[in-house]
Enzyme design. Structure first.
Site, mmCIF file in Angstrom:
data_model
loop_
_atom_site.group_PDB
_atom_site.id
_atom_site.type_symbol
_atom_site.label_atom_id
_atom_site.label_comp_id
_atom_site.label_asym_id
_atom_site.label_seq_id
_atom_site.Cartn_x
_atom_site.Cartn_y
_atom_site.Cartn_z
ATOM 1 N N ASN A 221 46.880 11.353 56.389
ATOM 2 C CA ASN A 221 45.338 11.099 56.698
ATOM 3 C C ASN A 221 44.667 12.219 57.369
ATOM 4 O OD1 ASN A 221 45.553 10.560 59.683
ATOM 5 N ND2 ASN A 221 46.966 9.044 58.762
ATOM 6 N N LYS A 300 60.901 18.026 43.134
ATOM 7 C CA LYS A 300 59.542 17.923 42.912
ATOM 8 C C LYS A 300 59.259 17.052 41.504
ATOM 9 C CE LYS A 300 55.640 20.760 42.206
ATOM 10 N NZ LYS A 300 55.176 22.231 41.692
ATOM 11 N N ASP A 319 55.131 -1.434 62.219
ATOM 12 C CA ASP A 319 53.889 -1.323 63.316
ATOM 13 C C ASP A 319 54.519 -0.951 64.763
ATOM 14 O OD1 ASP A 319 51.535 -1.708 64.902
ATOM 15 O OD2 ASP A 319 50.751 -2.817 63.553
ATOM 16 N N PHE A 338 44.483 1.601 69.503
ATOM 17 C CA PHE A 338 43.252 2.166 68.938
ATOM 18 C C PHE A 338 42.714 1.467 67.574
ATOM 19 C CE2 PHE A 338 41.416 5.859 71.410
ATOM 20 C CZ PHE A 338 42.488 6.083 72.436
ATOM 21 N N LYS A 352 42.680 -7.401 66.541
ATOM 22 C CA LYS A 352 43.788 -6.549 66.556
ATOM 23 C C LYS A 352 44.605 -6.577 67.960
ATOM 24 C CE LYS A 352 43.043 -3.273 63.669
ATOM 25 N NZ LYS A 352 42.392 -2.185 62.941
HETATM 26 O O1 C5P Z 1 46.309 -1.702 62.242
HETATM 27 P P1 C5P Z 1 45.695 -0.415 62.645
HETATM 28 O O2 C5P Z 1 46.411 0.756 61.911
HETATM 29 O O3 C5P Z 1 44.151 -0.515 62.481
HETATM 30 O O4 C5P Z 1 45.939 -0.282 64.230
HETATM 31 C C1 C5P Z 1 45.642 0.893 65.077
HETATM 32 C C2 C5P Z 1 46.628 0.631 66.210
HETATM 33 O O5 C5P Z 1 47.753 0.572 65.665
HETATM 34 C C3 C5P Z 1 46.470 2.261 66.777
HETATM 35 O O6 C5P Z 1 46.738 1.942 67.857
HETATM 36 C C4 C5P Z 1 47.753 2.737 66.029
HETATM 37 O O7 C5P Z 1 48.342 3.860 66.835
HETATM 38 C C5 C5P Z 1 48.757 1.462 66.002
HETATM 39 N N1 C5P Z 1 49.654 1.492 64.739
HETATM 40 C C6 C5P Z 1 50.964 1.876 64.998
HETATM 41 N N2 C5P Z 1 51.809 1.685 63.999
HETATM 42 C C7 C5P Z 1 51.487 1.280 62.739
HETATM 43 C C8 C5P Z 1 50.065 1.323 62.348
HETATM 44 C C9 C5P Z 1 49.168 1.425 63.409
HETATM 45 O O8 C5P Z 1 51.383 1.985 66.185
HETATM 46 N N3 C5P Z 1 52.438 1.181 61.725
#
Ligand code: C5P
Length: 422
Positions: A221, A300, A319, A338, A352
């Site tokens: 990203n 590849k 997560d 965040f 969240k």
């Molecule tokens: O769910 P979302 O991606 O919007 O959440 C954002 C927050 O969750 C940020 O603090 C990001 O660093 C954390 N995050 C994480 N692991 C993931 C997805 C998001 O720690 N797989």
């Protein structure tokens, strides 16, 4: 809603500041800068470039600073009072506001073709600079190259801010407001507010992750890592022990920060869960890929003439922040997340905060032009839990470095409330 926390930083009283003013329309704001510095108890001496005097008179700044304003290197009378080398030695810090693109370019090259640039060369004092120019001039590769060189030479940049410009354009390049400039100077002189024995260990994830599809391709990203790196810089500056778990970004490691480089979400997850149980604060600033390829190809992937589509099977990544927040209480740090949203920022952030079990969340609207991903500025809504319900604070658009100070300050404030049992 809480009020903005007052910085507990030391006073500016007694500091000797040399204010350089160059030829931008923002020069009229220099008058307020001088006034605020005088109110804070500083001794202020002003040096103006030739062009600056077309925007504001030396007399105005002389009246406000209570000292003669210097405009020329070759002024026998002024040199007889305090020579330029003496003036360079006198200053505890040099602050240039506004700084034009031209002045920045001259400083980068070490030119000494007027009094201000000569003083900058002759002084060993810390130097702060608040650029101000049209947005296209600011974005120009020459300016960006020069500004990066100034930062590498030890100049501390203040702003610029984004927004409406005097020329009618909208974008980055506006000089930061005088109050922000004073706050940056104040922070510059502040001793680290945390004593070494009390230093919290702050673990920060930053940047994007890369999820391999085959040996040469990946899913990722646009995260630049700027916000996470700004937080790491600020936390280290305030005396914290900082570990940055960073995805691939093109930013230098902030001074005093330990950096652990990772590529994938799984690697970031492993590093975070190894460090978090020993940490005081965990800040999840990384833009973690939600999914990875179920099976990254060993070789590849080849384009095939008889196939117009390619189907990839993706599996969910863990997560990271939710797993840190779910650690047993005796291992669990204070957790700050965040949220980048494009609508209904507050509602999604509240959701969240609860769903991931966070203590605080910093939410921003990434659909706003010039803010968020990749940019130097950000606006944010800070939400945190209290026993009486969630509280919030709205931070207007500002440089990420400044926002980082606010976020870290609010984190420390919550942490001290928790540890005092309040
Ligand atoms: O769910 P979302 O991606 O919007 O959440 C954002 C927050 O969750 C940020 O603090 C990001 O660093 C954390 N995050 C994480 N692991 C993931 C997805 C998001 O720690 N797989």
């Amino acid at each position: 809603m809480a009020s903005l926390p007052q910085s507990g930083f030391s006073s500016l009283a007694g500091k000797r500041l040399l204010l350089g003013v160059s030829a931008g329309i923002a020069a009229y704001k220099s008058a307020l800068i001088v006034r605020l510095l005088k109110q804070a108890g500083c001794e202020v001496r002003v040096v103006m470039t030739d062009g600056a005097q077309a925007f504001i008179t030396p007399l105005t700044l002389q009246a406000l600073s209570g000292e003669p304003v210097r405009t020329s290197l070759l002024d026998p009378e002024a040199e007889a009072g305090m020579g330029h080398i003496e003036l360079a030695r006198w200053a505890d810090a040099i602050v240039i506001a506004p700084a034009t693109a031209d002045l920045i370019a001259r400083l980068v090259h070490g030119m000494a073709d007027d009094l201000l640039t000569t003083l900058c060369l002759a002084s060993e004092a810390p130097r702060l600079i608040a650029p101000a120019m049209n947005q296209a001039m600011w974005r120009h590769t020459a300016t960006q190259r020069n500004v990066a060189q100034l930062a590498a030479d030890g100049w501390q940049l203040i702003g610029p801010a984004a927004g409406d410009q005097a020329c009618g354009d909208v974008g980055p390049g506006r000089m930061s407001e005088p109050e922000e400039i004073i706050e940056a100077i104040r922070r510059h002189f502040a001793p680290p507010p945390i004593a070494p024995q009390d230093a919290p260990h702050v673990v920060i994830t930053a940047g994007p992750t890369r999820e391999a599809l085959d040996p040469v391709r990946y899913l990722s990203n646009h995260s630049s890592g700027k916000m996470g790196y700004a937080l790491a810089t600020e936390a280290a500056r305030q005396g914290a022990r900082v570990t940055l778990i960073s995805g691939p970004v093109s930013l230098p490691t902030p001074a005093g920060v330990e950096r652990i480089e990772v590529e994938t979400a799984l690697q970031m997850h492993a590093a975070a869960l190894r460090l978090a149980p020993e940490a005081t604060v965990f800040i999840g600033c990384a833009a973690v890929a939600d999914y990875r390829a179920e099976n990254a190809a060993e070789h590849k992937l080849k384009k095939s003439d008889d196939r117009d589509t390619l189907t990839l099977t993706l599996v969910k990544n863990p997560d990271i922040i939710a797993d840190v927040a779910a650690l047993p209480i005796e291992q669990r740090p204070f957790v700050v997340g965040f949220a980048a949203e494009t609508q209904d920022v507050e509602r999604y952030a509240q959701d969240k905060l609860a769903r991931k079990g966070l203590d605080m969340i910093v939410a921003n609207d990434v659909s706003q032009q010039g803010l968020g991903f990749g940019s130097d500025d950000n606006a944010a809504l800070l939400l945190w839990r209290t026993p009486l319900g969630n509280e919030q604070l709205s931070a207007p658009p500002q440089p990420k470095t400044q926002l980082a100070a606010l976020i870290f300050q609010q984190t420390l404030a919550q942490l001290s409330l928790i540890s005092s049992g309040a």
